[in-house]
Enzyme design. Structure first.
Site, short mmCIF file in Angstrom:
data_model
loop_
_atom_site.label_atom_id
_atom_site.label_comp_id
_atom_site.label_asym_id
_atom_site.label_seq_id
_atom_site.Cartn_x
_atom_site.Cartn_y
_atom_site.Cartn_z
N CYS A 93 0.54 0.68 -10.68
CA CYS A 93 -0.32 0.35 -9.12
C CYS A 93 -1.16 1.18 -8.62
O CYS A 93 -2.45 0.36 -8.06
CB CYS A 93 0.69 -0.48 -8.32
SG CYS A 93 1.78 -0.26 -7.68
N TYR A 94 -1.41 1.91 -8.77
CA TYR A 94 -1.85 3.22 -8.34
C TYR A 94 -2.21 4.40 -9.38
O TYR A 94 -1.45 5.69 -9.39
CB TYR A 94 -1.29 3.91 -7.00
CG TYR A 94 -0.76 3.47 -5.72
CD1 TYR A 94 -2.19 2.48 -4.87
CD2 TYR A 94 0.12 2.77 -5.41
CE1 TYR A 94 -2.84 1.96 -4.30
CE2 TYR A 94 0.02 1.90 -4.60
CZ TYR A 94 -0.91 1.22 -3.30
OH TYR A 94 -1.10 0.45 -2.81
#
Lengths: 129, 507
Positions: free
Chosen positions: B131-132
């Site tokens: 996600c990051y």
């Protein structure tokens, strides 16, 4: 007036040049500070105003570098928060509170020991040449 | 007298009829008019303090980058902020030193620079997740670019501080400033009669939700501060406010030489005079406020108390310690504290600052406990050599050389007729003496000897050995009799048996 005397020649230290200048000019000189190491000697002396030129000229003749110290301690008023951390560490009472707890600076009392420079948390004091 | 309510006072603030005085004036009013009249006359007393408050910092949200990053570590002008919270949230603490400039720059300075609108270099590294995904970023930001910059200070506005002085023969550089040797000066802190918590010592009006002046902005008390110790008049506050509304005039990064970075914070608290009891308490003067002078020459948690002293005496510029006249310096600013109390007064009179009733009282019965220590800490007496060879000060250099040769001990304490320690002689001193043709021990021994106390923690002795670059210390009792020696060799052996002490030495 305060003068910064600087000598590099190690031979010079064998002659009592400060004593000679005092005897020749009759000036009542106060030695505020002296730093002597292997390379050079720095002296800060306080000389009565009327004898400054004569004293400076004589020291120069003897091979000593002479600089008039116009600024003894630089105080950055815009950085100062008037806490007073400089007051109790100063050996000559340069810093005082005025009645409204503002710092006042009597620069002519300064002997440039630089203790206040480290003691000022705001970095508002500096010894400049 | 009929008690006033906060609502009534707020109405007066709105219609401009409120009577506000600063806390230093209130002491004069109370002593002139008496408590009853003062309570009728005055609606609000304003307090102020401006000093170094290490337990301060700012919660920051940077917003998301593209591609987004979950920050593992982040630096602002090379000062690290704590990122053990959400992806782009961080806490920048006031005392965090800069990576490249050390204590010359740090968290306090970054906070001041942010408020002054200066651009700040930000760099961060990320974990790299689905996600990051991003692992690195570098950019330049200003306060305006941040989503939130919320100042949240775990401990501010301490009720009082101790006074620091130094009995040793060396200058100490401490969080209480430069302490010259032999009681040459004494430093104190706090605003005395203007101090917020001394004007409300029972926390009747200062509580959770109290509106305050925080470095130029409106802020709030959000709870008791860390180390809150009201039982001993060491109450503290946890406060919060919006950094974006603050003024750089009231936030200054600072460095205490040899200790580190901090932040000067300005706090002003209005105290509503609801009744005569509060009027009496706000009438406190510098002469009523007592604190203790401690010897910072003793590197222990419980430093010896040399005397008790009032703020009136401290503010006179000279106090007596052990029979000596000692100059005093405050480290907080009375000038700025008065300015804050006056500014808060103007805000109330102009109807710009309304009072709030605390939604919850702060505790008045807590104390500040010491740290629980479960690992044993070795003391000097646990590791010192008890069989000590000493030599008389009247001995010859030849005697000393013989003793050193026979015992293989390189440091020999020199003692007087009365068996008191008067010096130390080393193998090196003997060689010098031979080279220079000295004959008497008294001529060549070192007279200024560093010593250790048997009850001293070993950790402190190690610091002494390192700081002064020496390898052995005589251990002496109260009569200066040598009862042992402690050497760096023994300490090295101890590190070998680390398991026994379950304790790590940093050598």
């Amino acid at each position: 007036m305060k003068l910064l005397l600087r000598r590099f020649s190690s031979r010079l230290h064998e002659t009592p040049y400060t004593a000679e200048v005092i005897l020749e000019t009759g000036a009542k000189i106060n030695i505020d500070r002296a730093n002597v190491d292997a390379v050079r000697a720095d002296l800060i002396i306080d000389v009565p105003e009327d004898k400054v030129e004569r004293v400076a000229a004589l020291f120069r003749e003897k091979g000593v570098e002479v600089r008039k110290l116009v600024k003894l301690i630089a105080w950055d008023e815009t950085r100062c928060v008037h806490c007073g951390a400089c007051i109790s560490v100063c050996p000559t009472g340069v810093f005082k509170f005025d009645p409204s707890w503002n710092i006042s600076v009597e620069e002519e009392k300064c002997v440039r020991c630089e203790v206040c420079v480290k003691a000022c948390p705001l970095g508002a004091l500096a010894c400049v040449e | 007298m009929r008690n006033k309510s906060i609502e009534e006072i707020n109405e007066k603030i709105v219609d401009g009829s409120v009577h506000v005085v600063t806390a230093d004036k209130m002491s004069e009013i109370v002593s002139e008019l008496g408590v009853e009249e003062a309570a009728k006359e005055v609606d609000v007393v304003t307090t102020g303090t401006f000093g170094p408050m290490c337990s301060s910092g700012v919660f920051i949200n940077f917003g998301h980058a593209d591609p987004p990053i979950k920050m593992k570590r982040v630096w602002l002008n090379d000062v690290e902020a704590y990122t053990g919270i959400a992806a782009v949230d961080a806490y920048l603490g006031a005392t965090q030193p800069s990576e490249d400039k050390g204590a010359e720059y740090g968290g306090g300075y970054v906070i001041e620079d942010l408020v002054a609108g200066k651009p700040i270099e930000m760099k961060a590294i990320g974990y790299g997740t689905d996600c990051y995904p991003r692992k690195e970023i570098g950019t330049t930001i200003t306060l305006e670019d941040l989503n939130q910059a919320m100042m949240l200070n775990p401990r501010n506005s301490s009720q009082r501080y101790v006074v620091a002085t130094n009995s040793t023969d060396r200058t100490l550089y401490t969080y209480m400033g430069t302490l010259l040797p032999n009681y040459r000066n004494a430093n104190y802190c706090g605003a005395g009669a203007l101090s917020p918590l001394f004007n409300d010592p029972d926390f009747e009006t200062i509580g959770v939700g109290t509106r305050i002046f925080l470095s130029g902005a409106g802020g709030y008390v959000i709870g008791e501060g860390t180390q809150h110790n009201p039982v001993n008049s060491f109450g503290t506050l946890m406060v919060a406010g919006n950094l974006k509304e603050m003024s750089a005039e009231f936030l200054k990064g600072a460095t205490f030489y040899g200790y580190g970075v901090t932040l000067y914070v300005g706090i002003g608290i209005p105290i509503p005079v609801l009744n005569e009891g509060i009027a009496r308490k706000t009438g406190i003067s510098d002469g009523d406020i007592v604190t203790e002078v401690l010897d910072y020459g003793v590197s222990r948690r419980d430093r010896p108390v040399l005397r008790r002293v009032t703020y009136e005496e401290l503010k006179s510029g000279l106090i007596e310690i052990e029979g000596k006249e000692v100059p005093t310096s405050p480290l907080s600013s009375f000038y700025m504290a008065s300015k804050i109390a006056a500014e808060l007064k103007r805000g109330l009179e102009a109807g710009k600052f309304l009072l709030s009733l605390p939604v919850e009282r702060l505790p008045t019965d807590t104390v500040f406990k010491p740290m629980k220590q479960t690992k044993e800490l070795p003391l000097v007496k646990d590791v010192m050599t008890r069989e000590v060879k000493t030599i008389s000060e009247r001995a010859s250099i030849g005697d000393a050389a013989k003793l050193i040769m026979e015992t293989q001990i390189t440091h020999i304490p020199v003692i007087s007729k009365e068996s008191k320690l008067v010096g130390i002689v080393t193998a090196w001193d003997i060689s010098t003496a031979v080279a220079k043709r000295h004959e008497d021990l008294a001529e060549i021994m070192t007279r200024k000897v560093m010593t250790a106390d048997p009850e001293e923690p070993l950790e402190l002795v190690i610091r002494k050995l390192e700081k002064y670059n020496i390898s052995a210390l005589p251990v002496i009792d109260k009569d200066r009799k040598v009862i042992g020696m402690i050497t760096s060799d023994e300490i090295s052996k101890l590190i070998g048996k680390r398991g026994k002490w379950q304790w790590r030495l940093r050598i």
